[in-house]
Design an enzyme around this catalytic site. Structure first.
Site, PDB file in Angstrom:
ATOM      1  N   LYS A 113       7.093  -3.576 -15.747  1.00  0.00           N
ATOM      2  CA  LYS A 113       6.186  -2.485 -16.116  1.00  0.00           C
ATOM      3  C   LYS A 113       6.669  -1.770 -17.370  1.00  0.00           C
ATOM      4  O   LYS A 113       5.874  -1.380 -18.214  1.00  0.00           O
ATOM      5  CB  LYS A 113       6.037  -1.494 -14.954  1.00  0.00           C
ATOM      6  CG  LYS A 113       5.225  -2.085 -13.817  1.00  0.00           C
ATOM      7  CD  LYS A 113       4.840  -1.060 -12.782  1.00  0.00           C
ATOM      8  CE  LYS A 113       3.991  -1.692 -11.687  1.00  0.00           C
ATOM      9  NZ  LYS A 113       3.747  -0.831 -10.553  1.00  0.00           N
ATOM     10  N   LYS A 195       2.198 -13.675  -8.875  1.00  0.00           N
ATOM     11  CA  LYS A 195       1.787 -13.102  -7.583  1.00  0.00           C
ATOM     12  C   LYS A 195       0.335 -12.611  -7.646  1.00  0.00           C
ATOM     13  O   LYS A 195      -0.102 -12.113  -8.678  1.00  0.00           O
ATOM     14  CB  LYS A 195       2.765 -11.955  -7.296  1.00  0.00           C
ATOM     15  CG  LYS A 195       2.288 -10.876  -6.402  1.00  0.00           C
ATOM     16  CD  LYS A 195       3.287  -9.759  -6.272  1.00  0.00           C
ATOM     17  CE  LYS A 195       2.780  -8.536  -7.005  1.00  0.00           C
ATOM     18  NZ  LYS A 195       3.281  -7.260  -6.538  1.00  0.00           N
ATOM     19  N   LYS A 198      -3.750  -6.813  -7.456  1.00  0.00           N
ATOM     20  CA  LYS A 198      -5.006  -6.119  -7.777  1.00  0.00           C
ATOM     21  C   LYS A 198      -5.019  -5.641  -9.222  1.00  0.00           C
ATOM     22  O   LYS A 198      -6.056  -5.315  -9.762  1.00  0.00           O
ATOM     23  CB  LYS A 198      -5.224  -4.952  -6.803  1.00  0.00           C
ATOM     24  CG  LYS A 198      -4.080  -3.952  -6.765  1.00  0.00           C
ATOM     25  CD  LYS A 198      -4.091  -3.129  -5.470  1.00  0.00           C
ATOM     26  CE  LYS A 198      -2.736  -2.461  -5.265  1.00  0.00           C
ATOM     27  NZ  LYS A 198      -2.458  -2.025  -3.926  1.00  0.00           N
TER      28      LYS A 198
HETATM   29  P1  TYM Z   1       2.216  -2.560  -2.733  1.00  0.00           P
HETATM   30  O1  TYM Z   1       1.274  -1.439  -2.549  1.00  0.00           O
HETATM   31  O2  TYM Z   1       2.323  -3.183  -4.075  1.00  0.00           O
HETATM   32  O3  TYM Z   1       1.904  -3.728  -1.707  1.00  0.00           O
HETATM   33  C1  TYM Z   1       1.783  -3.469  -0.315  1.00  0.00           C
HETATM   34  C2  TYM Z   1       2.373  -4.604   0.500  1.00  0.00           C
HETATM   35  O4  TYM Z   1       1.705  -5.831   0.207  1.00  0.00           O
HETATM   36  C3  TYM Z   1       2.655  -6.822  -0.144  1.00  0.00           C
HETATM   37  N1  TYM Z   1       2.053  -7.708  -1.143  1.00  0.00           N
HETATM   38  C4  TYM Z   1       2.000  -9.031  -1.044  1.00  0.00           C
HETATM   39  N2  TYM Z   1       2.414  -9.890  -0.088  1.00  0.00           N
HETATM   40  C5  TYM Z   1       2.196 -11.188  -0.293  1.00  0.00           C
HETATM   41  N3  TYM Z   1       1.596 -11.681  -1.394  1.00  0.00           N
HETATM   42  C6  TYM Z   1       1.156 -10.887  -2.379  1.00  0.00           C
HETATM   43  N4  TYM Z   1       0.551 -11.381  -3.443  1.00  0.00           N
HETATM   44  C7  TYM Z   1       1.352  -9.490  -2.227  1.00  0.00           C
HETATM   45  N5  TYM Z   1       1.045  -8.411  -2.987  1.00  0.00           N
HETATM   46  C8  TYM Z   1       1.495  -7.340  -2.315  1.00  0.00           C
HETATM   47  C9  TYM Z   1       3.823  -6.029  -0.726  1.00  0.00           C
HETATM   48  O5  TYM Z   1       5.020  -6.774  -0.689  1.00  0.00           O
HETATM   49  C10 TYM Z   1       3.850  -4.837   0.190  1.00  0.00           C
HETATM   50  O6  TYM Z   1       4.531  -5.138   1.382  1.00  0.00           O
HETATM   51  N6  TYM Z   1       6.625  -0.231  -3.025  1.00  0.00           N
HETATM   52  C11 TYM Z   1       5.632  -0.753  -2.117  1.00  0.00           C
HETATM   53  C12 TYM Z   1       5.070   0.320  -1.210  1.00  0.00           C
HETATM   54  C13 TYM Z   1       6.100   1.094  -0.463  1.00  0.00           C
HETATM   55  C14 TYM Z   1       6.843   0.654   0.668  1.00  0.00           C
HETATM   56  C15 TYM Z   1       7.672   1.751   1.027  1.00  0.00           C
HETATM   57  C16 TYM Z   1       6.888  -0.531   1.379  1.00  0.00           C
HETATM   58  C17 TYM Z   1       6.476   2.376  -0.743  1.00  0.00           C
HETATM   59  N7  TYM Z   1       7.419   2.777   0.169  1.00  0.00           N
HETATM   60  C18 TYM Z   1       8.554   1.679   2.088  1.00  0.00           C
HETATM   61  C19 TYM Z   1       7.766  -0.616   2.453  1.00  0.00           C
HETATM   62  C20 TYM Z   1       8.591   0.469   2.793  1.00  0.00           C
HETATM   63  C21 TYM Z   1       4.485  -1.333  -2.929  1.00  0.00           C
HETATM   64  O7  TYM Z   1       4.304  -1.026  -4.069  1.00  0.00           O
HETATM   65  O8  TYM Z   1       3.679  -2.148  -2.225  1.00  0.00           O
END
Ligand code: TYM
Length: 330
Positions: A113, A195, A198
């Site tokens: 980023k 990956k 969105k």
């Molecule tokens: P975020 O919002 O980007 O994504 C949410 C969850 O979806 C999973 N994910 C995927 N899994 C498989 N294939 C993909 N293409 C894919 N894209 C997204 C992510 O791994 C995630 O589990 N930092 C985190 C949010 C967060 C969080 C936390 C997670 C904040 N605090 C504490 C766990 C514990 C995030 O940006 O996820």
């Protein structure tokens, strides 16, 4: 016996993809019967990139409704909006003072980023994984079900846990990631090395949980394939491997079953069937989502109740932390 604790969250920064569903939310549903689960809509994280206020508000409620539509049950787990619970920002501050700039600057997601943003990269994006560690540690989580892309952030949370416990005394449990091998990494339909996300500028690369059937058919039809021409699960065919993973996640069929079913056929029939499998799998979620979005009072009840419980539980940890680091107790 005390139940093990689970924590996870999703950012409300736009529609959720089937990657979010397969890699994360679907697994959360199966954990809620056995564990004490906390699932948050992490809006504090979302503002590390600019958000339009009215969209952020709308997206936050939509993610909440999606959690419920995917099968999370507020009677079984605690669902809350991160900014409603003050302890997250508070513990993040403390952990910031214990985080090393060097380690934070090596986080892949930050590097990606910040490369795009250059000088104007904000400090929140840099300390984002520290806030994530605070989320997890506040609830003394044993397990964190996430996709593969969060693995490095989880390692940081584990390091911070050790650092705090060693410097003061045992305070936090060391959290363990729960990551599914294939399903933890759903790739773009346009590029199997990237990956599914969105924020992809090419919207043919992802399918949203709320995507319309015709759009799903079109996107899967256009999905890149490989040159071998057979439906087989192998590292040489990353695009087909990815489509098979999606097929398997929505249908419950094993990779072997899928290979047998399409033996001797090209990709065409497989892709047509895959579209229908995805449409069928998403239909009940989309249906429930519409119903829930029409019931604003219910949504409000869920997030208020969730915040109350989360605040209560996380306060206990924060109070312990404040005492250990030498703050005067009120
Ligand atoms: P975020 O919002 O980007 O994504 C949410 C969850 O979806 C999973 N994910 C995927 N899994 C498989 N294939 C993909 N293409 C894919 N894209 C997204 C992510 O791994 C995630 O589990 N930092 C985190 C949010 C967060 C969080 C936390 C997670 C904040 N605090 C504490 C766990 C514990 C995030 O940006 O996820």
């Amino acid at each position: 016996m005390e139940r093990k604790v689970v924590f996870s969250g999703v950012q409300p920064s736009g529609g959720l993809t089937i990657g979010n569903y397969i890699g994360a939310i679907r697994n959360w549903v199966s954990l809620q019967d056995e564990y004490d689960c906390y699932y948050s809509i992490v809006d504090l994280h979302a503002i590390t990139v600019p958000q339009v206020p009215k969209d952020l508000r709308k997206n936050t409620l939509e993610v909440l409704a999606l959690y419920l539509a995917c099968g999370l049950d507020p009677e079984k787990c605690t669902i809350f909006i991160q900014s409603h619970v003050s302890t997250h920002a508070e513990l993040a501050w403390v952990l910031n003072t214990m985080s090393y700039m060097g380690q934070l600057s090596r986080m892949t997601q930050y590097k990606d980023k910040s490369q795009k943003l250059g000088e104007s990269v904000n400090a929140g994006l840099f300390t984002y994984p520290v806030l994530m560690a605070a989320d997890i540690l506040l609830y003394q989580a044993d397990y964190v079900p996430v996709g593969q892309d969060q693995k490095q952030h989880l390692e940081l949370a584990r390091d911070l846990t050790d650092r705090f416990n060693n410097r003061y005394s045992p305070t936090f449990k060391v959290p363990e990631p729960l990551i599914k091998k294939e399903e933890g990494k759903i790739m773009s339909l346009q590029d199997p090395n990237k990956k599914m996300s969105k924020s992809d500028e090419n919207d043919n690369g992802f399918i949203l949980i709320l995507e319309k059937p015709d759009d799903i058919r079109r996107k899967i039809k256009r999905a890149v394939t490989d040159s071998i021409g057979e439906v087989r699960f192998s590292e040489e065919q990353p695009a087909i491997k990815n489509l098979m993973t999606i097929y398997s996640a929505f249908s419950g069929c094993s990779f072997e079953d899928i290979e047998k079913r399409y033996e001797g056929q090209g990709y065409k029939q497989f892709k047509e069937d895959l579209a229908e499998v995805v449409i069928e799998g998403l239909a009940p979620i989309q249906e429930r989502f519409k119903e829930i979005m029409n019931n604003k009072e219910y949504l409000e009840n869920v997030y208020k109740q969730g915040a109350e419980k989360a605040q209560y539980v996380s306060n206990k940890t924060l109070r312990k932390v404040y005492k250990k680091i030498g703050f005067v107790v009120k």
